[in-house]
Design a protein around this motif. Structure first.
Motif, short mmCIF file in Angstrom:
data_model
loop_
_atom_site.label_atom_id
_atom_site.label_comp_id
_atom_site.label_asym_id
_atom_site.label_seq_id
_atom_site.Cartn_x
_atom_site.Cartn_y
_atom_site.Cartn_z
N MET A 1 0.85 -1.18 0.00
CA MET A 1 0.00 0.00 0.00
C MET A 1 0.90 1.24 0.00
SD MET A 1 -3.03 1.04 2.75
CE MET A 1 -3.84 -0.52 2.68
N LYS A 2 1.09 1.79 -1.20
CA LYS A 2 1.92 2.99 -1.33
C LYS A 2 1.19 4.13 -2.02
CE LYS A 2 6.29 0.56 -1.42
NZ LYS A 2 7.48 0.23 -2.17
N LYS A 3 0.33 3.78 -2.99
CA LYS A 3 -0.44 4.78 -3.72
C LYS A 3 -1.90 4.38 -3.61
CE LYS A 3 3.28 5.89 -6.90
NZ LYS A 3 3.64 6.17 -8.30
N GLU A 54 -1.16 15.87 -11.17
CA GLU A 54 -0.11 15.12 -11.86
C GLU A 54 1.17 15.06 -11.02
OE1 GLU A 54 0.43 12.75 -14.52
OE2 GLU A 54 -1.66 13.30 -14.47
N ASN A 55 1.50 16.17 -10.36
CA ASN A 55 2.69 16.20 -9.48
C ASN A 55 2.54 15.20 -8.34
OD1 ASN A 55 4.02 18.15 -10.98
ND2 ASN A 55 3.22 19.84 -9.76
N ILE A 56 1.36 15.11 -7.77
CA ILE A 56 1.13 14.16 -6.68
C ILE A 56 1.26 12.73 -7.20
CG2 ILE A 56 -0.57 13.27 -5.04
CD1 ILE A 56 -1.67 16.20 -4.94
N LEU A 57 0.67 12.45 -8.36
CA LEU A 57 0.74 11.10 -8.92
C LEU A 57 2.18 10.66 -9.20
CD1 LEU A 57 -2.24 10.92 -11.45
CD2 LEU A 57 -2.16 10.18 -9.07
N SER A 58 3.07 11.60 -9.44
CA SER A 58 4.46 11.26 -9.73
C SER A 58 5.27 10.90 -8.47
CB SER A 58 5.15 12.40 -10.48
OG SER A 58 5.36 13.50 -9.61
N LEU A 59 4.70 11.14 -7.29
CA LEU A 59 5.39 10.83 -6.04
C LEU A 59 5.40 9.32 -5.80
CD1 LEU A 59 3.78 13.62 -3.81
CD2 LEU A 59 6.06 13.64 -4.87
N TRP A 62 1.40 8.14 -1.85
CA TRP A 62 0.34 9.12 -1.64
C TRP A 62 -0.98 8.43 -1.29
CZ3 TRP A 62 -3.12 7.67 -5.32
CH2 TRP A 62 -2.65 7.29 -6.59
N ILE A 63 -1.82 9.19 -0.61
CA ILE A 63 -3.22 8.82 -0.43
C ILE A 63 -4.00 10.02 -0.97
CG2 ILE A 63 -5.09 8.37 1.21
CD1 ILE A 63 -2.94 7.23 3.13
N LEU A 80 -6.88 6.24 -10.61
CA LEU A 80 -7.17 4.81 -10.46
C LEU A 80 -6.10 3.97 -11.15
CD1 LEU A 80 -11.04 4.56 -11.00
CD2 LEU A 80 -9.76 4.90 -8.88
N GLU A 81 -5.60 4.42 -12.28
CA GLU A 81 -4.54 3.69 -12.98
C GLU A 81 -3.24 3.67 -12.18
OE1 GLU A 81 -4.16 5.69 -16.74
OE2 GLU A 81 -6.16 5.07 -17.38
N GLU A 82 -2.87 4.79 -11.58
CA GLU A 82 -1.59 4.92 -10.87
C GLU A 82 -1.60 4.27 -9.49
OE1 GLU A 82 1.39 6.16 -11.91
OE2 GLU A 82 0.45 6.33 -13.89
N ALA A 83 -2.77 4.17 -8.89
CA ALA A 83 -2.87 3.63 -7.53
C ALA A 83 -2.56 2.15 -7.50
CB ALA A 83 -4.27 3.88 -6.98
N ASP A 84 -1.98 1.69 -6.40
CA ASP A 84 -1.82 0.25 -6.18
C ASP A 84 -2.92 -0.29 -5.27
OD1 ASP A 84 -1.06 0.76 -3.48
OD2 ASP A 84 1.04 0.80 -4.02
N THR A 85 -3.64 0.64 -4.61
CA THR A 85 -4.72 0.27 -3.71
C THR A 85 -5.92 1.16 -4.00
OG1 THR A 85 -3.10 -0.32 -2.00
CG2 THR A 85 -5.39 -0.01 -1.28
N LEU A 86 -7.06 0.53 -4.27
CA LEU A 86 -8.30 1.25 -4.53
C LEU A 86 -9.27 0.97 -3.39
CD1 LEU A 86 -8.74 0.25 -8.30
CD2 LEU A 86 -7.60 2.27 -7.37
N ILE A 87 -9.80 2.04 -2.80
CA ILE A 87 -10.77 1.89 -1.72
C ILE A 87 -12.05 2.62 -2.15
CG2 ILE A 87 -11.31 2.29 0.71
CD1 ILE A 87 -8.23 2.35 1.20
#
Length: 174
Positions: A1-3, A54-59, A62-63, A80-87
């Motif tokens: 759980m990182k993004k 976009e800047n946040i997604l590049s980190l 993030w949550i 949704l594409e960049e996240a590794d965890t979807l809630i």
């Protein structure tokens, strides 16, 4: 759980859950309302929002919680594409209407958790009611099926009750 992307209907507890999750994991929280609105409650322009997003997604971690009118489907889909965890918080509509109403009543005594500075809780509540009327067109079974397809190689959590919402962090964060 990182993004982590946390999303769902207005008033479903996204802000509360995301704060608890950020505290438990040490991952920086980016509430969309803080990206979408200036300190005086005014909306930022779309380009500023998209650049910040976009800047946040590049980190590395993030949550991001929320989904708002200026928040286009393009940025939502990117998240949704960049996240590794979807809630996905998908509480029943009668519960959601009650939570929105409860937030308004409580706002007489204290500002709601995650509420943008300078924004009217009454106006936000009225907007939430309007959005909730439209939600079945978006937050429905076909949306969930799309999210399930997107979640291959991701962790997907669908929260459907207050009990699941209240125990999510303790059950999913070591």
């Amino acid at each position: 759980m990182k993004k982590v992307a946390i999303f769902g209907k207005p008033g479903n507890g996204k802000s509360t859950l995301s704060k608890k999750l950020a505290s438990a994991t040490g991952i920086q929280l980016y509430p969309l309302d803080s990206i979408l609105y200036k300190a005086n409650g005014e909306e930022v322009d779309r380009k500023s929002y998209e650049d910040t997003h976009e800047n946040i997604l590049s980190l590395d971690k993030w949550i991001i919680e929320g989904f708002s009118p200026i928040n286009s489907l393009d940025t939502f889909n990117r998240r949704l594409e960049e996240a590794d965890t979807l809630i996905y918080i998908d509480l029943p509509y009668f519960v959601t209407y009650w939570l929105v109403t409860k937030r308004l009543i409580k706002s007489v005594f204290q500002k709601p958790e995650g509420w943008p500075e300078g924004s009217s809780v009454l106006n936000g509540t009225l907007k939430s009611y309007k959005v909730l009327k439209l939600c079945p067109k978006f937050w429905n079974d076909s949306f969930l099926q799309r999210v399930e397809k997107l979640s291959i190689n991701k962790s997907l959590h669908v929260i459907r009750s207050i009990s699941e919402l209240n125990t999510f962090v303790e059950k999913n964060v070591q």
